[in-house]
Design a protein around this motif. Structure first.
Motif, PDB file in Angstrom:
ATOM      1  N   PHE A  60       2.844 -14.845   5.656  1.00  0.00           N
ATOM      2  CA  PHE A  60       1.682 -14.703   5.053  1.00  0.00           C
ATOM      3  C   PHE A  60       1.524 -15.528   3.878  1.00  0.00           C
ATOM      4  O   PHE A  60       0.290 -15.876   3.492  1.00  0.00           O
ATOM      5  CB  PHE A  60       1.806 -13.086   4.530  1.00  0.00           C
ATOM      6  CG  PHE A  60       1.676 -12.150   5.618  1.00  0.00           C
ATOM      7  CD1 PHE A  60       0.591 -11.909   6.301  1.00  0.00           C
ATOM      8  CD2 PHE A  60       2.788 -11.329   5.774  1.00  0.00           C
ATOM      9  CE1 PHE A  60       0.309 -10.904   7.226  1.00  0.00           C
ATOM     10  CE2 PHE A  60       2.806 -10.181   6.847  1.00  0.00           C
ATOM     11  CZ  PHE A  60       1.419 -10.046   7.677  1.00  0.00           C
ATOM     12  N   ALA A  61       2.460 -15.995   3.244  1.00  0.00           N
ATOM     13  CA  ALA A  61       2.165 -16.928   2.117  1.00  0.00           C
ATOM     14  C   ALA A  61       1.590 -18.381   2.358  1.00  0.00           C
ATOM     15  O   ALA A  61       0.770 -18.525   1.847  1.00  0.00           O
ATOM     16  CB  ALA A  61       3.447 -17.139   1.164  1.00  0.00           C
ATOM     17  N   GLU A  62       2.037 -18.642   3.504  1.00  0.00           N
ATOM     18  CA  GLU A  62       1.376 -19.915   3.974  1.00  0.00           C
ATOM     19  C   GLU A  62       0.160 -19.816   4.640  1.00  0.00           C
ATOM     20  O   GLU A  62      -0.454 -20.553   4.509  1.00  0.00           O
ATOM     21  CB  GLU A  62       2.661 -20.325   5.206  1.00  0.00           C
ATOM     22  CG  GLU A  62       3.784 -20.875   4.681  1.00  0.00           C
ATOM     23  CD  GLU A  62       4.988 -19.597   4.401  1.00  0.00           C
ATOM     24  OE1 GLU A  62       6.012 -19.896   3.675  1.00  0.00           O
ATOM     25  OE2 GLU A  62       4.653 -18.755   4.825  1.00  0.00           O
ATOM     26  N   GLY A  63      -0.138 -18.553   5.220  1.00  0.00           N
ATOM     27  CA  GLY A  63      -1.420 -18.363   5.753  1.00  0.00           C
ATOM     28  C   GLY A  63      -2.381 -18.370   4.560  1.00  0.00           C
ATOM     29  O   GLY A  63      -3.741 -18.885   4.941  1.00  0.00           O
ATOM     30  N   VAL A  64      -2.359 -17.579   3.513  1.00  0.00           N
ATOM     31  CA  VAL A  64      -3.094 -17.390   2.655  1.00  0.00           C
ATOM     32  C   VAL A  64      -3.350 -18.629   1.830  1.00  0.00           C
ATOM     33  O   VAL A  64      -4.458 -19.245   1.595  1.00  0.00           O
ATOM     34  CB  VAL A  64      -2.530 -16.543   1.348  1.00  0.00           C
ATOM     35  CG1 VAL A  64      -3.652 -16.374   0.176  1.00  0.00           C
ATOM     36  CG2 VAL A  64      -2.454 -15.184   2.102  1.00  0.00           C
ATOM     37  N   ARG A  65      -2.023 -19.416   1.840  1.00  0.00           N
ATOM     38  CA  ARG A  65      -2.484 -20.952   1.228  1.00  0.00           C
ATOM     39  C   ARG A  65      -3.333 -21.803   2.060  1.00  0.00           C
ATOM     40  O   ARG A  65      -4.298 -22.587   1.530  1.00  0.00           O
ATOM     41  CB  ARG A  65      -0.959 -21.651   1.093  1.00  0.00           C
ATOM     42  CG  ARG A  65      -1.134 -22.660   0.468  1.00  0.00           C
ATOM     43  CD  ARG A  65       0.657 -23.439   0.088  1.00  0.00           C
ATOM     44  NE  ARG A  65       1.282 -22.506  -0.541  1.00  0.00           N
ATOM     45  CZ  ARG A  65       2.218 -21.735  -0.365  1.00  0.00           C
ATOM     46  NH1 ARG A  65       2.694 -21.740   0.930  1.00  0.00           N
ATOM     47  NH2 ARG A  65       2.879 -21.226  -1.251  1.00  0.00           N
ATOM     48  N   ALA A  66      -3.047 -21.375   3.366  1.00  0.00           N
ATOM     49  CA  ALA A  66      -4.161 -22.439   4.271  1.00  0.00           C
ATOM     50  C   ALA A  66      -5.408 -21.753   4.198  1.00  0.00           C
ATOM     51  O   ALA A  66      -6.384 -22.704   4.184  1.00  0.00           O
ATOM     52  CB  ALA A  66      -3.464 -22.326   5.843  1.00  0.00           C
ATOM     53  N   LEU A  67      -5.573 -20.546   4.259  1.00  0.00           N
ATOM     54  CA  LEU A  67      -6.830 -20.061   4.231  1.00  0.00           C
ATOM     55  C   LEU A  67      -7.739 -20.600   2.911  1.00  0.00           C
ATOM     56  O   LEU A  67      -8.941 -20.390   2.778  1.00  0.00           O
ATOM     57  CB  LEU A  67      -7.049 -18.386   3.937  1.00  0.00           C
ATOM     58  CG  LEU A  67      -6.469 -17.740   5.486  1.00  0.00           C
ATOM     59  CD1 LEU A  67      -6.599 -16.324   5.312  1.00  0.00           C
ATOM     60  CD2 LEU A  67      -7.437 -18.102   6.403  1.00  0.00           C
ATOM     61  N   MET A  68      -7.098 -20.725   1.882  1.00  0.00           N
ATOM     62  CA  MET A  68      -7.716 -21.025   0.634  1.00  0.00           C
ATOM     63  C   MET A  68      -8.296 -22.335   0.677  1.00  0.00           C
ATOM     64  O   MET A  68      -9.232 -22.539  -0.060  1.00  0.00           O
ATOM     65  CB  MET A  68      -6.686 -21.075  -0.838  1.00  0.00           C
ATOM     66  CG  MET A  68      -5.954 -19.747  -1.053  1.00  0.00           C
ATOM     67  SD  MET A  68      -7.061 -18.730  -2.213  1.00  0.00           S
ATOM     68  CE  MET A  68      -6.965 -19.668  -3.528  1.00  0.00           C
ATOM     69  N   ARG A  69      -7.994 -23.163   1.562  1.00  0.00           N
ATOM     70  CA  ARG A  69      -8.826 -24.413   2.017  1.00  0.00           C
ATOM     71  C   ARG A  69      -9.739 -24.260   2.844  1.00  0.00           C
ATOM     72  O   ARG A  69     -10.619 -25.297   3.517  1.00  0.00           O
ATOM     73  CB  ARG A  69      -7.598 -25.437   2.487  1.00  0.00           C
ATOM     74  CG  ARG A  69      -6.571 -25.716   1.274  1.00  0.00           C
ATOM     75  CD  ARG A  69      -5.655 -26.971   1.610  1.00  0.00           C
ATOM     76  NE  ARG A  69      -4.822 -26.457   2.775  1.00  0.00           N
ATOM     77  CZ  ARG A  69      -3.514 -26.189   2.596  1.00  0.00           C
ATOM     78  NH1 ARG A  69      -3.273 -25.947   1.225  1.00  0.00           N
ATOM     79  NH2 ARG A  69      -2.875 -25.899   3.403  1.00  0.00           N
ATOM     80  N   GLN A  70     -10.288 -23.083   3.356  1.00  0.00           N
ATOM     81  CA  GLN A  70     -11.137 -22.806   4.196  1.00  0.00           C
ATOM     82  C   GLN A  70     -12.340 -22.116   3.634  1.00  0.00           C
ATOM     83  O   GLN A  70     -13.287 -21.729   4.708  1.00  0.00           O
ATOM     84  CB  GLN A  70     -10.415 -21.864   5.376  1.00  0.00           C
ATOM     85  CG  GLN A  70      -9.385 -22.446   6.407  1.00  0.00           C
ATOM     86  CD  GLN A  70      -9.810 -23.655   7.257  1.00  0.00           C
ATOM     87  OE1 GLN A  70     -10.955 -23.341   7.664  1.00  0.00           O
ATOM     88  NE2 GLN A  70      -9.196 -24.543   7.059  1.00  0.00           N
ATOM     89  N   ASP A  71     -12.546 -22.444   2.616  1.00  0.00           N
ATOM     90  CA  ASP A  71     -13.872 -21.811   1.831  1.00  0.00           C
ATOM     91  C   ASP A  71     -14.142 -20.613   2.051  1.00  0.00           C
ATOM     92  O   ASP A  71     -15.175 -20.146   2.455  1.00  0.00           O
ATOM     93  CB  ASP A  71     -14.936 -22.779   2.070  1.00  0.00           C
ATOM     94  CG  ASP A  71     -16.225 -22.311   1.380  1.00  0.00           C
ATOM     95  OD1 ASP A  71     -16.281 -21.881   0.298  1.00  0.00           O
ATOM     96  OD2 ASP A  71     -17.337 -22.562   1.705  1.00  0.00           O
ATOM     97  N   PRO A  72     -13.165 -19.418   1.964  1.00  0.00           N
ATOM     98  CA  PRO A  72     -13.224 -18.143   2.166  1.00  0.00           C
ATOM     99  C   PRO A  72     -13.894 -17.259   1.055  1.00  0.00           C
ATOM    100  O   PRO A  72     -14.173 -17.859  -0.226  1.00  0.00           O
ATOM    101  CB  PRO A  72     -11.858 -17.565   2.526  1.00  0.00           C
ATOM    102  CG  PRO A  72     -11.184 -18.409   1.566  1.00  0.00           C
ATOM    103  CD  PRO A  72     -11.730 -19.724   1.545  1.00  0.00           C
ATOM    104  N   ASP A  73     -14.862 -16.267   1.250  1.00  0.00           N
ATOM    105  CA  ASP A  73     -15.221 -15.381   0.320  1.00  0.00           C
ATOM    106  C   ASP A  73     -14.347 -14.217   0.353  1.00  0.00           C
ATOM    107  O   ASP A  73     -13.991 -13.789  -0.894  1.00  0.00           O
ATOM    108  CB  ASP A  73     -16.619 -14.940   0.629  1.00  0.00           C
ATOM    109  CG  ASP A  73     -17.528 -16.191   0.673  1.00  0.00           C
ATOM    110  OD1 ASP A  73     -17.865 -16.642  -0.425  1.00  0.00           O
ATOM    111  OD2 ASP A  73     -18.096 -16.465   1.816  1.00  0.00           O
ATOM    112  N   ILE A  74     -13.765 -13.563   1.473  1.00  0.00           N
ATOM    113  CA  ILE A  74     -12.916 -12.384   1.527  1.00  0.00           C
ATOM    114  C   ILE A  74     -11.897 -12.983   2.272  1.00  0.00           C
ATOM    115  O   ILE A  74     -12.057 -13.208   3.317  1.00  0.00           O
ATOM    116  CB  ILE A  74     -13.815 -11.318   1.916  1.00  0.00           C
ATOM    117  CG1 ILE A  74     -15.195 -11.081   0.916  1.00  0.00           C
ATOM    118  CG2 ILE A  74     -12.899  -9.843   2.233  1.00  0.00           C
ATOM    119  CD1 ILE A  74     -16.037  -9.912   1.777  1.00  0.00           C
ATOM    120  N   ILE A  75     -10.832 -12.379   1.793  1.00  0.00           N
ATOM    121  CA  ILE A  75      -9.393 -12.584   2.633  1.00  0.00           C
ATOM    122  C   ILE A  75      -8.911 -11.246   2.824  1.00  0.00           C
ATOM    123  O   ILE A  75      -8.626 -10.435   1.967  1.00  0.00           O
ATOM    124  CB  ILE A  75      -8.519 -13.438   1.732  1.00  0.00           C
ATOM    125  CG1 ILE A  75      -9.110 -15.032   1.568  1.00  0.00           C
ATOM    126  CG2 ILE A  75      -7.182 -13.728   2.467  1.00  0.00           C
ATOM    127  CD1 ILE A  75      -8.314 -15.854   0.658  1.00  0.00           C
TER     128      ILE A  75
END
Length: 598
Positions: A404-419
């Protein structure tokens, strides 16, 4: 199999012999004041023009014969109940999950059942219960008694059900026998054969068709019965199939171990799992359709046990994930507060509760409401429970050090609005959630806590500083699922004690004058449980300035609860008691599902 409670019987029509004729039924109903004279005349005129090949009961239901007492049309089931009373027999609505198809097929042949329009529905050491829609034809009884070496007790059932289940039960029994031949004593040799046939692309032979038919039957009945999970459980003597319906497991069928192995192999093959590997747990997915054509996705999980592989199929109905807040069980009070909360641009919103409390359904329903074309909604899940084209969904891969931690770190570089984070399990994941919220994202996640205020203390126990929680947490929703009373059979509970209600919600108070409790009764629609479906009960904590002042290093949980209540939170037990007072569920259900008030 339980019978429906029947009204006071009419005088049996013993003088009648032979098939039931629609004209005779109309005359009887008129004589018994079930319909009026005018309605009898209209029904005769309409039936004369209706399809002549239909059974009498179906024909009368099709033309909409109206009851005298309220002018409402009678359906086939009500007409069948009337016929049963007229014949002096019990009425039965066939429950397919309570019929042993193997014993049915041992009692008589399919051709015999179809010829006489009868269906065995229960076999005991002393008698065979046989359903018929022709109660005035009994010349087959003696022959069945001699064949079965048991007495026969006749019951009256819907002719459409008898026709449908006669075909399905005998086909199922035939398929199980074919699958048993395929599986052999242990079923091991057939696994590789089944795999190789499937991989080669060549059509399966006749024996393999038996396994396919059993699996198709299994899914069809699971969909029909609103099951959320299918359990295939190997045992020493017989494999057991069970459905979870409204949170409760129901035995469905028993099959020989070889057949159970063959069924498991077939499902694993469809789920793109390693059929030969039986020593370690595996996960898979299957997408199929219901008989009505609706798309359904199932998540598969196997587990090695002492007698073979246990397989659980979790059924995801797309309709359950698009419910509005009222359908989920939100009260107007909490629905309005939740809508305001999820409209916030950034921060953390948590959903808490034990496994199976409906957290995933709440989150998916909420995400689909906020996933417009203007925002990027991304999730990191373990596993992905329901694939939706409006969401960018990612599965964690622990074997690849992608949690989960690595996934959120990767998502942060995907220009998300809602996670959406599937679950906060450790400090690293919690810190990434806080970091995402601080940098302007709206974060949804789940925790396993008993109530909403405990989520704050749990995060601090993980090591998240209080000042970061104050800066990011917007609210916490705790929830439970309770069974809802069956609308077809529930009755006012005159014996319900207001004192028990007062004890359950103490120190809160509910106006006893507004307490309108109902009790479960049981009918065929609810499988004689008195309950049909489930609903959520919620406590919603919204973080105010006063609440933030309570969140510090030596925070006391009672102080958090007291402030949350002052800010508008209704505790779970109180929210459930209010739904019980409305007659949606029972106080006993609420007490068993919610923690006591403190």
């Amino acid at each position: 199999m339980k019978r429906n409670t029947k009204p006071v019987p009419l005088e049996p029509a013993f003088s009648h012999h032979g098939p039931v004729q629609w004209r005779q039924l109309v005359d009887w109903m008129r004589a018994d004041d079930v319909i009026t004279a005018a309605e009898a005349t209209r029904t005769i005129a309409r039936c004369s023009q209706a399809e002549s090949a239909q059974p009498a009961l179906v024909r009368l239901a099709a033309v909409g014969v109206e009851r005298a007492r309220d002018g409402q049309p009678m359906d086939v089931e009500e007409l069948t109940q009337y016929l049963a009373r007229r014949a002096g027999l019990d009425y039965l609505r066939i429950d397919p999950l309570k019929v042993d198809a193997g014993k049915v097929s041992d009692t008589m042949s399919a051709s015999y059942a179809e010829r006489h329009k009868v269906l065995p529905v229960q076999v005991s050491p002393s008698e065979v219960v046989v359903a018929t829609s022709e109660p005035f034809i009994d010349d087959w009884v003696g022959e069945v008694e001699r064949q079965a070496r048991r007495g026969v007790r006749r019951v009256v059932a819907n002719p459409a059900d008898i026709k449908r289940y006669t075909a399905e039960f005998f086909a199922l029994a035939k398929s199980v026998r074919a699958a048993q031949k395929l599986g052999g004593a242990a079923g091991a040799a057939s696994f590789e054969q089944l795999v190789e046939l499937g991989r080669s692309g060549r059509p399966l032979d006749a024996n393999d068709q038996g396994v396919i038919q059993v699996v198709d039957w299994l899914w069809q009945y699971a969909f029909d019965q609103r099951a959320s999970d299918i359990h295939l459980e190997p045992r020493r003597e017989q494999g057991v199939i069970r459905f979870r319906i409204d949170g409760v497991l129901h035995p469905v069928y028993q099959v020989p171990p070889g057949v159970m192995n063959a069924i498991t192999a077939r499902i694993k093959l469809l789920g793109r799992m390693d059929v030969v590997e039986k020593r370690r747990p595996q996960d898979g997915r299957i997408k199929t359709r219901t008989p009505a054509g609706d798309e359904v996705e199932m998540r598969l999980a196997t587990l090695p046990t002492a007698f073979g592989e246990k397989l659980v199929m979790r059924i995801f109905d797309p309709d359950t994930a698009v419910k509005d807040l009222a359908a989920l069980g939100f009260s107007p009070h909490d629905a309005e507060r939740w809508e305001r909360l999820v409209a916030r641009p950034n921060g953390i919103i948590l959903v808490t509760g034990p496994t199976g409390s409906g957290k995933t359904t709440t989150l998916y329903s909420t995400l689909r409401r906020v996933a417009t074309e203007e925002v990027n909604v991304s999730t990191i899940e373990d596993p992905i429970e329901n694939i939706d084209p409006r969401l960018n969904q990612t599965q964690v891969q622990p074997q690849l050090d992608f949690g989960f931690a690595e996934g959120v770190r990767a998502l942060m570089r995907q220009d998300p609005d809602i996670i959406m984070i599937g679950e906060i399990r450790d400090l690293e994941t919690a810190e990434m959630a806080v970091q995402a919220a601080l940098t302007g994202h709206l974060v949804f996640s789940t925790l396993h806590t008993n109530d909403a205020p405990s989520a704050l203390t749990r995060l601090m126990e993980l090591g998240v500083p209080a000042y970061l929680l104050n800066a990011t947490i917007l609210g916490v929703l705790a929830q439970r699922l309770v069974r809802t009373l069956c609308p077809a059979c529930k009755q006012p509970d005159e014996a319900a004690s207001t004192q028990l209600l007062a004890e359950a919600v103490k120190p809160w108070k509910i106006n006893s004058g507004a307490y309108r409790p109902y009790k479960p009764v049981g009918c065929v629609d609810c499988r004689m449980t008195g309950y049909r479906g489930r609903m959520g009960i919620y406590e919603l904590l919204t973080v105010s300035d006063a609440f933030r002042a309570q969140v510090h290093g030596d925070v006391a949980l009672p102080a958090l609860r007291k402030q949350a209540v002052a800010d508008g939170m209704r505790p779970l037990r109180l929210a459930g008691a209010l739904r019980a007072s409305e007659g949606a569920t029972t106080l006993a259900e609420v007490i068993s599902a919610t923690p006591p008030l403190s």
